[in-house]
Design a protein around this motif. Structure first.
Motif: not given
Length: 318
Positions: A80, A76-77, A181, A174-178, A171
């Motif tokens: 994108q 995930l890191n 957020r 999805n708050p995992d993505f900068t 996606s």
């Protein structure tokens, strides 16, 4: 420019752009071609790409699916960023091979605000804080973003006019993505006065300063760089040393972009290191941004493509 490509994911923004472009193009005798990149990062990505293809067929618009062949799973890191690089590589190659010199993307006003905040958080300089540019020149033509002052709510209203459904990408929430957020922070920032209007005004003022610096850079470039093409350049070292540091760094950025043929502009840290090296009276040579800089004659620096073609700075005694 008879044929124009449009990058379309199937989301509301790109579907609205595609239909608006098609509506505009028909009476002018121009042709719109939709390009969808199937990243294969979700189990239903191929099904979604096929759905977009069906929608385009109903509108009598040519459409192609470009598949990113990559072995899942990906971490995930940085996902994108990797997907973005792959997407633009596939789009660039298609446009180049099809001899299409204009590609439209559906970046809109909210994307612009999010990009500004993301770059601000990383300490970007003036150029970065100017945000997404309406037109970016590429090796094959122009990457165009006509919706940068249009908000996503307006694009969804456009789809209602066309009676056109669209795909919801999970996606995007999805708050995992900068980026997501920062998107979620925008209402909170707006409540403190840092709203879309204020951010847009700031970007416009920064762009005005950027335009002035670009004019000065182009003038200085014409005066201190000769024989500049995509393979070589000769830098008038004496003239260059007299320039303000910001103009000098911008000249180096332009040279490395043209000759180095990198996918992305040379990093600021590398350009600063190269500029500092060139200021030294005992400078003999360095490589940076896919370019080799060599001091061969008094007062002249010869620049050519570096076969290693990397973004790092290497000082050399050559």
């Amino acid at each position: 420019m008879k044929t124009i490509a449009v990058a379309v994911s199937g989301g509301a923004d790109s579907m609205a752009l595609s239909l608006l472009m098609h509506e505009w193009a028909q009476p002018l005798g121009k042709k719109i071609i939709g390009l969808t990149v199937d990243h294969q990062l979700r189990s239903n990505s191929t099904q979604e790409a096929t759905q977009v293809n069906d929608w385009f067929k109903r509108q009598d618009i040519e459409h192609h699916i470009l598949t990113w062949e990559t072995p899942p799973p990906l971490p995930l890191n940085g996902l994108q960023t990797k997907a973005r690089k792959a997407r633009y590589h596939l789009l660039d190659e298609w446009c180049k091979n099809a001899n299409v010199n204009a590609l439209m993307t559906a970046h809109h006003a909210q994307d612009q605000l999010e990009t500004f905040l993301m770059r601000l958080s990383k300490g970007s300089g003036l150029t970065g804080l100017c945000g997404i540019q309406p037109i970016t020149k590429t090796s094959w033509g122009n990457l165009c973003r006509p919706l940068l002052k249009v908000y996503p709510e307006q694009l969804k209203e456009t789809l209602l006019r066309f009676n056109q459904p669209f795909i919801q990408d999970p996606s995007n929430e999805n708050p995992d993505f900068t980026r997501v957020r920062w998107r979620q922070l925008l209402p909170l920032l707006g409540s403190e006065g840092l709203n879309s209007k204020a951010l847009q005004l700031t970007i416009e003022r920064l762009q005005s300063a950027e335009n002035l610096l670009e004019e000065q850079t182009n003038t200085a470039l014409a005066n201190c760089v000769s024989s500049l093409d995509d393979k070589n350049a000769i830098l008038d070292w004496v003239f260059f040393l007299k320039l303000p540091s910001e103009i000098g760094k911008r000249i180096l950025l332009k040279i490395t972009a043209l000759i180095g043929d990198q996918s992305y502009p040379c990093r600021y840290k590398v350009i600063t290191g190269l500029y500092t090296a060139l200021l030294k009276t005992d400078f003999k040579g360095a490589t940076a941004g896919g370019c080799c800089f060599k001091r061969k004659k008094l007062g002249q620096i010869f620049v050519k493509k570096d076969k290693r073609s990397n973004q790092h700075l290497h000082s050399q005694n050559i």
